[in-house]
Enzyme design. Structure first.
Site, short mmCIF file in Angstrom:
data_model
loop_
_atom_site.label_atom_id
_atom_site.label_comp_id
_atom_site.label_asym_id
_atom_site.label_seq_id
_atom_site.Cartn_x
_atom_site.Cartn_y
_atom_site.Cartn_z
CB SER A 182 12.47 22.98 -14.66
OG SER A 182 11.61 24.10 -14.77
CG HIS A 226 -1.65 -1.26 1.46
ND1 HIS A 226 -2.86 -1.57 0.92
CD2 HIS A 226 -1.28 -2.36 2.17
CE1 HIS A 226 -3.23 -2.79 1.30
NE2 HIS A 226 -2.28 -3.29 2.05
CD GLN A 252 -2.70 -0.19 -47.57
OE1 GLN A 252 -2.58 -0.89 -48.57
NE2 GLN A 252 -3.05 1.08 -47.63
N1 ARG Z 1 -0.61 -2.77 -49.35
C1 ARG Z 1 -1.43 -3.92 -49.15
C2 ARG Z 1 -1.45 -4.25 -47.66
O1 ARG Z 1 -0.66 -3.75 -46.96
C3 ARG Z 1 -0.88 -5.07 -49.90
C4 ARG Z 1 -1.91 -6.11 -50.27
C5 ARG Z 1 -2.91 -5.55 -51.20
N2 ARG Z 1 -3.71 -6.57 -51.77
C6 ARG Z 1 -4.85 -6.27 -52.40
N3 ARG Z 1 -5.50 -7.25 -52.90
N4 ARG Z 1 -5.25 -5.04 -52.54
O2 ARG Z 1 -2.26 -5.02 -47.17
#
Ligand code: ARG
Length: 460
Positions: free
Chosen positions: A281, A160, A326
């Site tokens: 600071s 604590h 992505q």
């Molecule tokens: N830049 C895409 C990613 O990072 C690569 C794969 C894209 N594939 C697709 N069928 N659009 O996922």
């Protein structure tokens, strides 16, 4: 970055992509960091295609030479990345075609960007696990060194955040060490599942070409091959698993940081973090702020955020690949960068820490840290523990009233509360006596701390 090149994947579309959509959908800004893995994957793919006679050896050699040249161009910062080519994969392929002509167009046979990107991310993460492991190990080593140096140093142990019982600083450091041992185990375990090759899954269903995935896997050093093409292109749980390892590790670093921040305050003054790891600071001349641990405590939230990001990214995706995927890269890369930086600076900082043993000792002397020792003493003299607990409670209340620690009370004063207290009580009321008495596996005795350090060193 240019936007001028002709696209490789848009013959079906009659209208050009909206300029902003082009930028909005591109990933080359952040996935270009996987260029080495992309090229390595392509070289392995071309080598395999030649082995199964889909490419001639001459075509393979031209492709490999072209890819190697591209790698050099990128390394030398001579490569022109293009938004119009969308991602790292298309940028490299487009450049290959411009370099070696028609033959370059054969590289993508029996492959899709879907299995290509999944492979690249795994290769990239696999490559980064090594330096992460290295930094983690440096931090462990730094902790062992501090623990060894401070095996006898006594500090108040807290529950604590109130003084509880004396412990050794070495013991405290070894507690941190234990957490990192489990983190390293989690990383090793996660690394096994990262080490599985999606390549060969193509877009989602596999390919009509007579590919040999064993050959590609061997060339790329993959321990395993993803067993189902749909899963191969869409699985990102390896990244989530890595991020959960990272979240737990950052949680540990954040806890350590919290302690360092408290310990380096003027009120505690237990440690000195070293000027190289603090800042002043701009207004208060007296300040030396523990920026590094504070920032690591703050950066922990980024890694947690990335964790939630990845989990949420995946939760609604039907099989197989979706463009959503992505979005896996930025959180993953951010976690890798944050972890590498945090571990590195932590290892350096722990290598430079100085411990203010006198201040710790003085603090341990305040707060009746040896009260449990007195109770245990009475139990050994035949008093039941509950009664002993009460005797000590009364002794502490007396001590507080007269502004004296238990060890400063006279034998006569102590005997007011129990006739069982004798001269030998003072051995258990000292801080040294208290820590030395906890002499069993996992206990705080300096002797046990040294054993723990030795065990840790042999297991490394
Ligand atoms: N830049 C895409 C990613 O990072 C690569 C794969 C894209 N594939 C697709 N069928 N659009 O996922």
């Amino acid at each position: 970055m240019t936007t001028a090149n002709k696209k490789l994947s848009s013959a079906r579309l009659t209208q050009p992509t909206n300029k902003f959509v082009e930028e909005f959908t591109a990933s080359v800004q952040f996935d270009q960091r996987m260029f080495r893995q992309d090229i390595r994957g392509s070289i392995a793919h071309a080598t395999m295609l030649a082995e199964v006679k889909v490419l001639t050896n001459d075509e393979r050699d031209q492709i490999i030479a072209g890819l190697q040249q591209i790698e050099q161009e990128i390394e030398n910062d001579e490569f022109e990345w293009s938004i119009a080519q969308e991602d790292v994969h298309m940028n490299i392929e487009a450049r290959l075609i411009s370099l070696i002509g028609e033959v370059g167009k054969k590289l993508h046979t029996g492959r899709s960007r879907n299995d290509q990107v999944a492979t690249d991310v795994r290769l990239y993460l696999r490559d980064m696990i090594e330096p992460i492991n290295h930094q983690l190990s440096r931090l462990q080593e730094a902790l062992l060194n501090v623990a060894e140096r401070e095996a006898d140093t006594i500090m108040p142990g807290f529950t604590h955040l109130q003084t509880a019982q004396p412990v050794t600083f070495g013991h405290h450091m070894m507690a941190w060490y234990e957490m990192l041992v489990r983190d390293a185990e989690r990383l090793d375990d996660c690394a096994k599942r990262v080490d599985s090759m999606p390549l060969g899954a193509a877009a989602l269903a596999g390919t009509t070409f007579p590919i040999d995935r064993e050959v590609t896997a061997k060339l790329l050093g993959f321990e395993r091959i993803c067993q189902n093409s749909l899963d191969a292109v869409s699985d990102r749980d390896f990244a989530i698993e890595f991020n959960s390892f990272a979240s737990i590790l950052m949680m540990h670093l954040s806890r350590f940081s919290e302690e360092l921040i408290i310990w380096s305050s003027a009120q505690f003054d237990f440690v000195d973090l070293g000027d190289a790891f603090c800042t002043g600071s701009s207004i208060m001349p007296q300040k030396k702020n523990p920026d590094v641990p504070e920032l690591i405590r703050g950066k922990t939230s980024r890694v947690y955020g990335n964790m939630f990001n990845l989990l949420t990214l995946m939760k609604n995706q039907p099989l197989a690949y979706n463009k959503d995927n992505q979005e896996d890269k930025e959180p993953l890369f951010d976690t890798i960068d944050t972890l590498l930086g945090s571990l590195r600076v932590y290892a350096d900082m722990m290598g430079a820490i100085t411990v203010k043993a006198d201040n710790m000792r003085q603090a341990a002397l305040r707060g009746y840290a040896t009260a449990t020792d007195l109770a245990d003493y009475l139990v050994r003299k035949g008093t039941p523990f509950r009664d002993a607990h009460e005797v000590v409670g009364l002794s502490v209340a007396y001590g507080i009233k007269h502004k004296k620690d238990l060890s400063e009370l006279s034998l006569e004063e102590l005997q007011q509360f129990s006739a069982h207290i004798e001269q030998d009580v003072f051995e258990v009321l000292t801080l040294e006596g208290s820590v030395a008495a906890r002499d069993h596996l996992g206990g705080t005795a300096p002797n046990q701390v040294r054993k723990a350090i030795q065990k840790a060193r042999t297991n490394r």
